[in-house]
Write an enzyme that holds these catalytic residues in place. Structure first.
Site, short mmCIF file in Angstrom:
data_model
loop_
_atom_site.label_atom_id
_atom_site.label_comp_id
_atom_site.label_asym_id
_atom_site.label_seq_id
_atom_site.Cartn_x
_atom_site.Cartn_y
_atom_site.Cartn_z
N SER A 86 37.35 35.22 43.98
CA SER A 86 37.44 36.04 45.19
C SER A 86 38.31 35.35 46.23
O SER A 86 39.47 35.06 45.96
CB SER A 86 36.03 36.35 45.71
OG SER A 86 36.07 37.32 46.73
N HIS A 189 35.05 44.03 47.33
CA HIS A 189 35.74 44.37 46.07
C HIS A 189 35.42 45.78 45.59
O HIS A 189 35.26 46.03 44.40
CB HIS A 189 35.43 43.33 44.99
CG HIS A 189 35.83 41.94 45.39
ND1 HIS A 189 37.14 41.57 45.54
CD2 HIS A 189 35.09 40.86 45.73
CE1 HIS A 189 37.19 40.31 45.94
NE2 HIS A 189 35.96 39.86 46.07
#
Length: 318
Positions: A86, A189
């Site tokens: 991430s 996300h």
């Protein structure tokens, strides 16, 4: 072959940067990063409590700055591969030479602020789904109008979306699973982060990245990206796209990685790698959490690294 991994949100711990500030020049470096991020990263990394560093806008630049502070004390010219989870992808991009440390921290600051702002638009969240049949878990996530935000391997998929959808999913979980609600501000996300993706794209368009100096794996599909511009596009896209850490770990195995160093705050990615890449041929792992761990990390690089031409240090290009 040696891989250096950069962790993502959720790995931070109160005071985790305190021992690093004893190293010459590190506090000054962190104050420079603070100016770029618009936050007091010295305070956040040393004196702030868990609640204060849980804020997305603070956590993301803090994590990238921490990873890069530690990486600057390693002989990276012998490192073959890097990857980040991430927001950790920004740290990995700097380790790979695509971004300067300054660009990585600046983008992390913008990414964190904009994702926090997107979280405030409507009530969303995330939940880890442990165990079960992956296809059944994905089908159930879809049936509840949720998104598979992270596929972390080792029997872990993270569902994200509207809070009522997460409540219904938890009340009727797929067979042989355990659902754990995550303490995060929103559905990272997923399409809920579209405003943050747009804002990040606007700033990222002004960056002149270099091509990677070492293998750099993408969260999008676990492949090695060889073009700097493409990597920046993927970093922006990743704000709304699922993190496929399972595919990154598959690539670690396929590439024959024998040694892994996780940058601070280390432990989360090392745990996933241990559970996924086990048995004969499992990589040797060093979790780099304090300067006391630097000798072990350097030793691992000496034994598993691939010496090559000296590369520019992190921050060595604009």
């Amino acid at each position: 072959m040696l891989a250096v991994l950069s962790p993502g949100q959720g790995s931070q711990k109160p005071g985790f940067l305190t021992p690093w500030l004893d190293l010459t020049g590190t506090e000054a470096r962190l104050r420079w990063f603070s100016a770029l991020a618009g936050l007091d990263l010295v305070h956040l990394g040393t004196a702030a409590d868990a609640e204060e560093i849980k804020d997305t806008a603070r956590t993301q630049p803090l994590l990238v700055a921490a990873a890069l502070l530690a990486a600057e004390h390693l002989p990276l010219d012998a490192v073959t591969l890097t990857a980040g989870h991430s927001v950790g992808e920004l740290g990995a991009a700097a380790v790979a030479g695509v971004l300067s440390a300054e660009a990585a921290v600046t983008l992390a600051g913008i990414r964190g602020r904009e994702m926090a702002a997107a979280c405030a638009l409507e009530p969303t969240g995330m939940a880890a789904v442990l165990g079960g049949d992956p296809d059944e878990v994905l089908a159930a996530i879809d049936a509840h109008g949720l998104h598979p935000a992270n596929r972390n391997g080792a029997g872990q998929i993270v569902a994200a979306g509207a809070l009522d959808g997460l409540d219904k999913f938890a009340a009727d979980p797929p067979a042989k699973t355990r659902v754990i609600r995550l303490q995060v501000a929103g559905a990272f996300h997923t399409p809920y982060m579209a405003p943050a993706e747009t804002a990040l794209a606007t700033v990222a368009a002004g960056i002149a990245p270099a091509d990677p100096a070492r293998l750099l794996l993408s969260n999008l599909d676990g492949t090695a990206v060889t073009d700097g511009q493409e990597l920046v596009r993927r970093l922006v896209r990743q704000v709304t796209a699922p993190v496929r850490w399972d595919l990154c770990m598959r690539t670690l195995a396929e590439r024959g990685v024998t040694g892994v160093i996780e940058l601070p705050p280390a432990g989360t990615l090392a745990g996933l790698v241990k559970r996924e890449l086990k048995g004969e041929g499992a990589p040797e792992i060093v979790t780099l959490n304090t300067p006391d761990d630097l000798p072990a990390a350097r030793d691992l690089i000496a034994r598993h690294g691939t010496p090559g031409q000296p590369l520019a240090p992190i921050g060595g290009h604009s």
